[in-house]
Write a protein that holds these residues in place. Structure first.
Motif, short mmCIF file in Angstrom:
data_model
loop_
_atom_site.label_atom_id
_atom_site.label_comp_id
_atom_site.label_asym_id
_atom_site.label_seq_id
_atom_site.Cartn_x
_atom_site.Cartn_y
_atom_site.Cartn_z
N ILE A 267 0.84 -1.21 0.00
CA ILE A 267 0.00 0.00 0.00
C ILE A 267 0.87 1.25 0.00
CG2 ILE A 267 -1.91 -1.12 1.24
CD1 ILE A 267 -0.92 0.60 3.74
N ASN A 268 0.27 2.35 -0.40
CA ASN A 268 0.92 3.64 -0.25
C ASN A 268 0.85 3.99 1.24
OD1 ASN A 268 1.17 6.43 0.15
ND2 ASN A 268 0.56 6.86 -1.95
N PRO A 269 2.01 4.12 1.92
CA PRO A 269 1.96 4.31 3.37
C PRO A 269 1.28 5.62 3.79
CG PRO A 269 4.24 4.39 2.56
CD PRO A 269 3.37 4.04 1.39
N LYS A 270 1.22 6.57 2.90
CA LYS A 270 0.60 7.86 3.28
C LYS A 270 -0.92 7.81 3.13
CE LYS A 270 4.48 10.90 2.76
NZ LYS A 270 5.36 10.32 1.73
N GLY A 272 -2.82 4.84 2.20
CA GLY A 272 -3.45 3.55 2.44
C GLY A 272 -3.96 2.89 1.16
N GLU A 273 -3.76 3.54 0.03
CA GLU A 273 -4.25 3.01 -1.25
C GLU A 273 -3.48 1.73 -1.61
OE1 GLU A 273 -3.45 4.27 -5.89
OE2 GLU A 273 -2.64 5.44 -4.23
N VAL A 274 -4.20 0.70 -2.09
CA VAL A 274 -3.55 -0.55 -2.48
C VAL A 274 -2.83 -0.34 -3.82
CG1 VAL A 274 -3.89 -2.99 -3.04
CG2 VAL A 274 -5.31 -1.91 -1.29
N LEU A 275 -1.58 -0.79 -3.90
CA LEU A 275 -0.79 -0.56 -5.10
C LEU A 275 -0.78 -1.81 -5.98
CD1 LEU A 275 2.24 1.18 -3.34
CD2 LEU A 275 0.38 2.27 -4.62
N ARG A 301 4.97 -1.67 8.22
CA ARG A 301 5.91 -0.54 8.10
C ARG A 301 7.16 -0.92 7.30
NH1 ARG A 301 2.81 3.79 9.00
NH2 ARG A 301 1.40 3.32 10.70
N ASP A 302 7.28 -2.18 6.90
CA ASP A 302 8.38 -2.57 6.02
C ASP A 302 8.01 -2.22 4.58
OD1 ASP A 302 10.11 -3.75 7.94
OD2 ASP A 302 8.87 -5.56 7.95
N ILE A 303 8.96 -1.67 3.85
CA ILE A 303 8.72 -1.29 2.46
C ILE A 303 9.27 -2.38 1.55
CG2 ILE A 303 9.27 0.43 0.68
CD1 ILE A 303 7.56 1.59 2.90
N PRO A 323 13.12 -6.33 2.56
CA PRO A 323 12.63 -5.01 2.94
C PRO A 323 13.62 -3.93 2.46
CG PRO A 323 12.37 -6.53 4.76
CD PRO A 323 13.16 -7.25 3.70
N LEU A 324 13.07 -2.90 1.80
CA LEU A 324 13.93 -1.87 1.21
C LEU A 324 13.98 -0.64 2.11
CD1 LEU A 324 12.38 -2.17 -2.36
CD2 LEU A 324 14.53 -3.17 -1.58
N GLY A 325 13.41 -0.74 3.27
CA GLY A 325 13.40 0.39 4.20
C GLY A 325 12.17 0.26 5.06
N ARG A 326 11.89 1.31 5.85
CA ARG A 326 10.71 1.28 6.70
C ARG A 326 9.95 2.58 6.54
NH1 ARG A 326 9.45 -2.55 10.35
NH2 ARG A 326 8.49 -0.94 11.61
N SER A 327 8.64 2.51 6.75
CA SER A 327 7.86 3.73 6.64
C SER A 327 7.75 4.42 8.00
CB SER A 327 6.49 3.46 6.05
OG SER A 327 5.72 2.73 6.96
N ASP A 328 8.34 3.82 9.04
CA ASP A 328 8.48 4.54 10.30
C ASP A 328 9.98 4.64 10.58
OD1 ASP A 328 9.31 2.06 11.15
OD2 ASP A 328 7.67 1.75 12.56
N ASP A 329 10.33 5.06 11.78
CA ASP A 329 11.75 5.30 12.04
C ASP A 329 12.38 4.18 12.87
OD1 ASP A 329 10.35 5.80 14.29
OD2 ASP A 329 11.07 7.85 14.58
N MET A 330 11.77 3.00 12.87
CA MET A 330 12.33 1.91 13.68
C MET A 330 13.71 1.50 13.15
SD MET A 330 10.80 -1.86 14.57
CE MET A 330 11.58 -2.85 13.30
N LEU A 331 14.64 1.32 14.07
CA LEU A 331 15.97 0.81 13.72
C LEU A 331 16.07 -0.60 14.26
CD1 LEU A 331 17.94 3.83 15.16
CD2 LEU A 331 17.99 3.18 12.75
N ILE A 332 16.83 -1.45 13.58
CA ILE A 332 17.11 -2.76 14.18
C ILE A 332 18.59 -2.77 14.50
CG2 ILE A 332 16.99 -5.26 13.93
CD1 ILE A 332 14.66 -4.94 12.11
#
Ligand code: DLL
Length: 435
Positions: A267-270, A272-275, A301-303, A323-332
């Motif tokens: 989905i578009n994280p901003k 919510g639209e299904v891609l 939140r995984d991209i 995962p190519l990144g996250r849509s929040d700021d979580m770090l692992i």
């Protein structure tokens, strides 16, 4: 063609997968409507009832669920079965503040382990293998999931858990481990240690199943070279079951989602639209066979990007990129989920200004985290001893909050660069999402 644990499922036609997903989604929606008041209320708010879900094509009508919902419903609010039918809990690698607790019935565990078994077989595992599991055991899903999968395949399972590298290498050489399961950073560290000790000829490893954190193609080549193995990616999250939501096959170009158990959308994280398939977006999963913790349209939140290109391994299930990144700021960091907001909470509680920077790096294949914090004007006049004591106090408070050691450096007031727009809070020098 590859090796399969459940060939008829893993190579089923797209029509068959669509049919399974439709039947199971319809049942799952009825299950949560009847058993989880939280879902019933959400569906009523969205103006729908189970009758509106006639096939998987109606999935988009259902509301999303987020990590905040999980926090609000902690611990029992999303339970789909009475506790007397639950046999296990597991939890995220996160921390006190944001822990998620997931429940399993025996049926849920069997399915989860089967998903992990598929990953092991795809990596070439058979009952003749010695499967060395160095993911953490305990609340974290890594150890339990791969351990269960290894049993299902019939491998001789070594439940090593993490840490004690000397002993890991000793067992690996003495018992002839052939498959290694751990985080990619630990695999790289083991590879380096084995190389330093000149033991590469003594190990029999042929494959590794590495996940739980981001890793690059460069890291894959490095691990493959140092350990003399093929390195496969595995993805998952506690909320959805644990490792084995998706796994790599012999082609090593993305991970097949176990679509008979999990429906994936981007989905578009901003909005919510299904891609459409092939467009980069936030991964959203729906559990269609889980009983105890049946999450529907869970926003990870995984991209990632999905692909239905035919795969040379013969599997038909959709593939997702790493995962190519996250849509929040979580770090692992060191395999532990860390949110900058938790660090900020600690700093605020101790009376520091909101001028801080979190610097994450990877040194010798091990993650490091340093928090630089500006002192207030009064603190600045303190003696060196006082400042070290304050740093130590923050290290302890951060350890209590995050569960890991973070170095703390108090810096002079106004030394952390101010930016015009959003403050730059995180500097991640690991470049984990580049490929
Ligand atoms: O990390 C489950 C797991 C264990 C997966 C062992 C694979 C192997 P959590 O602690 O809930 O569960 O963390 C889930 O970790 O949302 C991703 O951001 C990240 N993650 C998991 N696998 C990968 C991977 C486990 N292969 C969060 N590559 C997820 C990149 C991953 N990130």
């Amino acid at each position: 063609m590859g090796n399969y644990y459940q060939p008829e499922i893993e190579t089923a036609s797209r029509e068959q997968i669509h049919q399974w997903q439709s039947e199971r989604l319809i049942n799952q929606v009825k299950h949560v409507w009847e058993n989880v008041p939280f879902y019933k209320n959400k569906m009523i708010e969205a103006g729908i009832t189970p009758d509106d879900i006639k096939s998987v094509d109606d999935l988009h009508k259902l509301p999303f669920i987020t990590k905040d919902d999980l926090k609000d419903q902690y611990p029992y609010g999303l339970l789909g079965k009475p506790l007397s039918e639950c046999v296990r809990i597991q939890s995220t690698s996160g921390t006190t503040g944001k822990r998620v607790v997931a429940f399993y019935t025996q049926h849920d565990i069997d399915i989860w382990e089967e998903c992990c078994a598929r990953a092991i077989v795809a990596a070439g595992g058979t009952k003749d293998d010695v499967c060395h599991v160095s993911y953490g055991y305990g609340l974290f899903t890594g150890g339990a999931g791969l351990n269960g999968g290894s049993h299902k395949v019939g491998c001789l399972t070594l439940p090593m858990s993490s840490g004690n590298t000397e002993r890991q290498i000793q067992f690996m050489t003495d018992l002839g481990s052939t498959i290694l399961c751990c985080t990619p950073s630990y695999a790289a560290y083991l590879g380096e240690t084995i190389q330093e000790k000149g033991l590469k000829d003594k190990i029999k490893l042929k494959a590794g199943i590495f996940g739980a954190e981001a890793w690059t193609e460069e890291m894959r080549h490095d691990i493959e070279e140092k350990l003399g193995i093929k390195a496969y990616d595995i993805y998952g999250l506690t909320e959805i079951s644990g490792p084995g939501v998706s796994f790599e096959c012999s082609e090593q170009t993305g991970m097949h989602v176990n679509e008979d158990h999990f429906i994936v959308e981007t989905i578009n994280p901003k909005t919510g639209e299904v891609l459409p398939i092939g467009e980069k977006g936030e991964l959203v999963f729906t559990c269609i066979t889980k009983e105890a913790f049946p999450l529907i349209r869970y926003r990870t939140r995984d991209i990632g990007i999905l692909s239905l290109e035919p795969c040379s391994c013969g599997r038909t299930h959709v593939k997702m990129t790493k995962p190519l990144g996250r849509s929040d700021d979580m770090l692992i960091v060191k395999g532990v989920n860390v949110f900058p907001s938790q660090i900020e909470t600690v700093l605020m509680n101790k009376g520091y200004p909101a001028n801080y920077q979190i610097i994450v790096d990877r040194v010798n294949n091990s993650d490091t985290i340093e928090v630089q914090v500006e002192m207030t004007a009064e603190m600045f006049s303190d003696s060196v001893g006082d400042i070290s004591a304050k740093e130590k106090e923050l290290v302890d408070a951060l350890k209590a909050m995050l569960g890991i050691y973070a170095k703390v450096k108090l810096v002079s007031p106004k030394t952390i660069a101010r930016s015009e727009g959003k403050a730059v809070r995180i500097i991640d020098n690991r470049n984990l999402y580049k490929g």
